[in-house]
Design an enzyme around this catalytic site. Sequence first.
Site, PDB file in Angstrom:
ATOM      1  N   GLU A 221      10.074  15.343  15.142  1.00 35.91           N
ATOM      2  CA  GLU A 221      10.420  15.183  13.735  1.00 35.91           C
ATOM      3  C   GLU A 221       9.637  16.214  12.922  1.00 35.91           C
ATOM      4  O   GLU A 221       8.421  16.141  12.810  1.00 35.91           O
ATOM      5  CB  GLU A 221      10.086  13.770  13.248  1.00 35.91           C
ATOM      6  CG  GLU A 221      10.634  13.536  11.849  1.00 35.91           C
ATOM      7  CD  GLU A 221      10.324  12.157  11.287  1.00 35.91           C
ATOM      8  OE1 GLU A 221       9.222  11.644  11.526  1.00 35.91           O
ATOM      9  OE2 GLU A 221      11.198  11.603  10.598  1.00 35.91           O
TER      10      GLU A 221
ATOM     11  N   LYS B 157       0.857  -1.190   0.000  1.00 31.39           N
ATOM     12  CA  LYS B 157       0.000   0.000   0.000  1.00 31.39           C
ATOM     13  C   LYS B 157       0.889   1.235   0.000  1.00 31.39           C
ATOM     14  O   LYS B 157       1.551   1.531   0.991  1.00 31.39           O
ATOM     15  CB  LYS B 157      -0.892   0.034   1.250  1.00 31.39           C
ATOM     16  CG  LYS B 157      -1.956   1.114   1.127  1.00 31.39           C
ATOM     17  CD  LYS B 157      -2.598   1.453   2.454  1.00 31.39           C
ATOM     18  CE  LYS B 157      -1.787   2.449   3.245  1.00 31.39           C
ATOM     19  NZ  LYS B 157      -1.570   3.738   2.572  1.00 31.39           N
TER      20      LYS B 157
ATOM     21  N   CYS C 252      13.959  10.696   6.461  1.00 32.91           N
ATOM     22  CA  CYS C 252      14.086  10.204   7.836  1.00 32.91           C
ATOM     23  C   CYS C 252      15.514  10.319   8.355  1.00 32.91           C
ATOM     24  O   CYS C 252      15.732  10.354   9.556  1.00 32.91           O
ATOM     25  CB  CYS C 252      13.590   8.772   7.921  1.00 32.91           C
ATOM     26  SG  CYS C 252      14.379   7.717   6.710  1.00 32.91           S
TER      27      CYS C 252
ATOM     28  N   GLU D 155      10.370   0.767   9.854  1.00 30.33           N
ATOM     29  CA  GLU D 155      11.331   1.839   9.528  1.00 30.33           C
ATOM     30  C   GLU D 155      10.620   3.149   9.816  1.00 30.33           C
ATOM     31  O   GLU D 155       9.765   3.571   9.040  1.00 30.33           O
ATOM     32  CB  GLU D 155      11.702   1.778   8.045  1.00 30.33           C
ATOM     33  CG  GLU D 155      12.441   0.535   7.632  1.00 30.33           C
ATOM     34  CD  GLU D 155      13.857   0.532   8.140  1.00 30.33           C
ATOM     35  OE1 GLU D 155      14.308   1.533   8.727  1.00 30.33           O
ATOM     36  OE2 GLU D 155      14.524  -0.502   7.971  1.00 30.33           O
TER      37      GLU D 155
HETATM   38  P1  NAD Z   1       2.812   8.095   7.774  1.00 27.96           P
HETATM   39  O1  NAD Z   1       3.203   7.369   8.986  1.00 27.96           O
HETATM   40  O2  NAD Z   1       1.759   9.131   7.857  1.00 27.96           O
HETATM   41  O3  NAD Z   1       2.297   7.091   6.641  1.00 27.96           O
HETATM   42  C1  NAD Z   1       3.105   6.028   6.168  1.00 27.96           C
HETATM   43  C2  NAD Z   1       2.202   4.992   5.545  1.00 27.96           C
HETATM   44  O4  NAD Z   1       1.433   4.372   6.591  1.00 27.96           O
HETATM   45  C3  NAD Z   1       1.179   5.551   4.564  1.00 27.96           C
HETATM   46  O5  NAD Z   1       1.012   4.621   3.505  1.00 27.96           O
HETATM   47  C4  NAD Z   1      -0.086   5.655   5.402  1.00 27.96           C
HETATM   48  O6  NAD Z   1      -1.276   5.616   4.637  1.00 27.96           O
HETATM   49  C5  NAD Z   1       0.047   4.430   6.292  1.00 27.96           C
HETATM   50  N1  NAD Z   1      -0.649   4.518   7.566  1.00 27.96           N
HETATM   51  C6  NAD Z   1      -0.852   5.610   8.332  1.00 27.96           C
HETATM   52  N2  NAD Z   1      -1.498   5.276   9.477  1.00 27.96           N
HETATM   53  C7  NAD Z   1      -1.671   3.932   9.443  1.00 27.96           C
HETATM   54  C8  NAD Z   1      -2.265   3.000  10.330  1.00 27.96           C
HETATM   55  N3  NAD Z   1      -2.810   3.378  11.489  1.00 27.96           N
HETATM   56  N4  NAD Z   1      -2.261   1.691   9.984  1.00 27.96           N
HETATM   57  C9  NAD Z   1      -1.720   1.286   8.812  1.00 27.96           C
HETATM   58  N5  NAD Z   1      -1.160   2.138   7.923  1.00 27.96           N
HETATM   59  C10 NAD Z   1      -1.140   3.440   8.223  1.00 27.96           C
HETATM   60  O7  NAD Z   1       4.172   8.639   7.184  1.00 27.96           O
HETATM   61  P2  NAD Z   1       4.379   9.599   5.949  1.00 27.96           P
HETATM   62  O8  NAD Z   1       3.929  10.937   6.406  1.00 27.96           O
HETATM   63  O9  NAD Z   1       3.810   8.995   4.703  1.00 27.96           O
HETATM   64  O10 NAD Z   1       5.981   9.545   5.805  1.00 27.96           O
HETATM   65  C11 NAD Z   1       6.805  10.269   6.615  1.00 27.96           C
HETATM   66  C12 NAD Z   1       7.299   9.430   7.787  1.00 27.96           C
HETATM   67  O11 NAD Z   1       7.989   8.272   7.284  1.00 27.96           O
HETATM   68  C13 NAD Z   1       8.318  10.169   8.620  1.00 27.96           C
HETATM   69  O12 NAD Z   1       8.074   9.924   9.984  1.00 27.96           O
HETATM   70  C14 NAD Z   1       9.646   9.548   8.205  1.00 27.96           C
HETATM   71  O13 NAD Z   1      10.676   9.639   9.136  1.00 27.96           O
HETATM   72  C15 NAD Z   1       9.256   8.138   7.950  1.00 27.96           C
HETATM   73  N6  NAD Z   1      10.245   7.506   7.077  1.00 27.96           N
HETATM   74  C16 NAD Z   1      11.111   6.600   7.647  1.00 27.96           C
HETATM   75  C17 NAD Z   1      12.077   5.971   6.862  1.00 27.96           C
HETATM   76  C18 NAD Z   1      13.029   4.976   7.456  1.00 27.96           C
HETATM   77  O14 NAD Z   1      13.658   4.266   6.701  1.00 27.96           O
HETATM   78  N7  NAD Z   1      13.155   4.860   8.772  1.00 27.96           N
HETATM   79  C19 NAD Z   1      12.164   6.279   5.505  1.00 27.96           C
HETATM   80  C20 NAD Z   1      11.273   7.203   4.965  1.00 27.96           C
HETATM   81  C21 NAD Z   1      10.302   7.808   5.769  1.00 27.96           C
END
Ligand code: NAD
Length: 465
Positions: free
Chosen positions: A357, A155, A263, A229
Site C-alpha cells: 500500500e 482518538k 484506502c 477498517e
Molecule cells: P495508521 O495505522 O498509522 O494510524 C491510524 C490510527 O491508529 C492513528 O490514530 C494512530 O495514532 C493509531 N495507531 C497507530 N498504531 C497504533 C497502535 N499500535 N495501537 C493503537 N493505535 C494505533 O494509519 P494512518 O497512516 O493514519 O492512515 C492510513 C491508513 O489507514 C492506510 O493504511 C489506509 O488504507 C487506512 N484506511 C483505511 C480505511 C478503510 O475504510 N478501510 C479508510 C481510511 C484509511
Amino acid sequence: MTILINPATGEPVDEVPDSTPTDVAAAVRAGRDAFTHWRDTTPADRARLLLRLADLVEADAEELTRLEVEETGKPAAVFRDGELPFAIDNLRFFAGAARSLDGTGAGVLSSGYTSALIRRPIGVIGSIAPWNFPFIMAVWKIGPAIAAGNAVVIKPAPATPRSTLRLAALMAEAGAPDGLLQVVTGGAGIGQALVTDPGVDMVGVTGSTATGRAVMRGAVDGLKRVHLELGGKAPALVFDDASLADMAFGVTMGATYNTGQDCTAATRVYIARSRYDEALEALHAAMEQVRPGDPWSDETDIGPLISAAHRDRVHGFVTRASGRVLLGGKPIDAPGFYYPPTLIADADQASEIVQGEIFGPVLVALPFDSEEEAVRLANDTPYGLASSIWSADVARALRVAHQLDVGVTWINDHLPIASEAPHGGVKGSGFGKDMSQEAVQEYSVVRHLMIKHAAPEARDSFRPA
Ligand code: NAD
C-alpha cells in the site's frame, strides 16, 4: 504538545495538548457513566441528537473546512462541497438508522413461552481514526455507535485532531450528555491505552493493516469486539470492450483523489493486452491534467501528501519500482509535501510497488491475456477492500465481480460511496462495516428475553421446554 504542520506549506499551524494514559482512563470512566443513561434512551432521542448535530455541522462548514484543510492540505472546495456534505448526510442517515434497527422482534419460539429479541448497545467504544479523511472517519465511527446507544471515546490521528475536537464540541452543543463523546489525543501509545482499558467494551480502528493487528492483539485479553477498517490496494480491470475515455477519467480520479491517500484508491490497473498501449496513452493524458496546488485555489485538483516522511515513503516505493515510469515519479520542488500523479507500466506482479500500500498518487499498469488471468492478478495481494471493472459487457462485468475477494466492486466507475451502502473489506483490509445499517448493527448486540406464559398445569416434567 503536538505541533500541527500544514502539509501545503510545511509550516506549523497550531498545537494540541497530548492526552496522558490517566486522561484516557478518566475519559473511559466518564464514558461508562454516560452509557448507563444513554443506553436507555429511545431511538427517537438518539435520532434527535444526531439530527441536531448534523445541523450544527452544516452551520459550522467554514470553520471545519479551515481546520481540515490546514491539517491535511486537501483542496478546500473538495472538502467544503464534497466530503463535508457527505458527512452531514451520513449523520442524518444514522439518525434514521437508529429508528429502524433489525434483529428485534417477538414470537412464540418454544411452546408456552414468548421470546423477545432485543438489540442492545455494547457499552463504551474506543475508536481510533486515521489522518486521510479526519472528519468523515470521525463521523463514521461516532455516528453508528451513538445511534446504537453507546458512548464513544475517540482518538484522531496525531496530525489531524482538530476537526474531531470541533465535532465533539458541536455534539455537546447539540445537547449530548456529559461523557457521551470524548476525544483523546496522541499517537500509538495513547491508542493502546484506549484499546486495553478494561472499561472499553469494543474497539474500532481505521488505519493500516499493521495497526489493525496491534489493535486486535491489544483487545485479546479483554476479549473485546474489534471492528477493523484497514489498508487497500484496489485493482481496476479494463477489458477490451471498455470505453477508454471513461476508464481514463474514472481510474485517474480513483488514483489521485485525496492525492491517492485513500484506502479504496485505484492503485493497480490491469488492461487487456489488445488495448494496453492505447489505454496507457489515455491514462497518461488524463493523469497529466490533474493539477496539484494550493488547497485554497479553485484551480487545484489535489493537495500535498500528509507529511515529509510520507512523501519520502511514497517516493521510496517509486524509486525501487520495477517497470517504466511514464509520468511523474519525483517530488515536486516547492514548499509543502507535494508529489505528482505518477504512472508506472510493466511492473512485476510480485514486486513491492504492485503488492504494497503506497498511499500516494501512484498508479501501476500491467497487461492481461484472459479473464481468468485478470481475476487471478486482481486477487493476488494481501488486501481486499475495493475494485473496479471497466467493460461494456454487463454479464462479463458481473461474472468477474463475483470472483473478486473484496468489499466493493464498481462497474464502469471507481470511488463513489453512499450512506446506505456498507464500506469495509476482507483479507488484510480487515472486517467490520462502516456506514449503512450494517454499521449500526455492529455497534450493538442481540439478546434474548424469554417469558413463560404457559398455564401452571403445564409444569409436568423437569425436561427443558
Ligand atoms: P495508521 O495505522 O498509522 O494510524 C491510524 C490510527 O491508529 C492513528 O490514530 C494512530 O495514532 C493509531 N495507531 C497507530 N498504531 C497504533 C497502535 N499500535 N495501537 C493503537 N493505535 C494505533 O494509519 P494512518 O497512516 O493514519 O492512515 C492510513 C491508513 O489507514 C492506510 O493504511 C489506509 O488504507 C487506512 N484506511 C483505511 C480505511 C478503510 O475504510 N478501510 C479508510 C481510511 C484509511
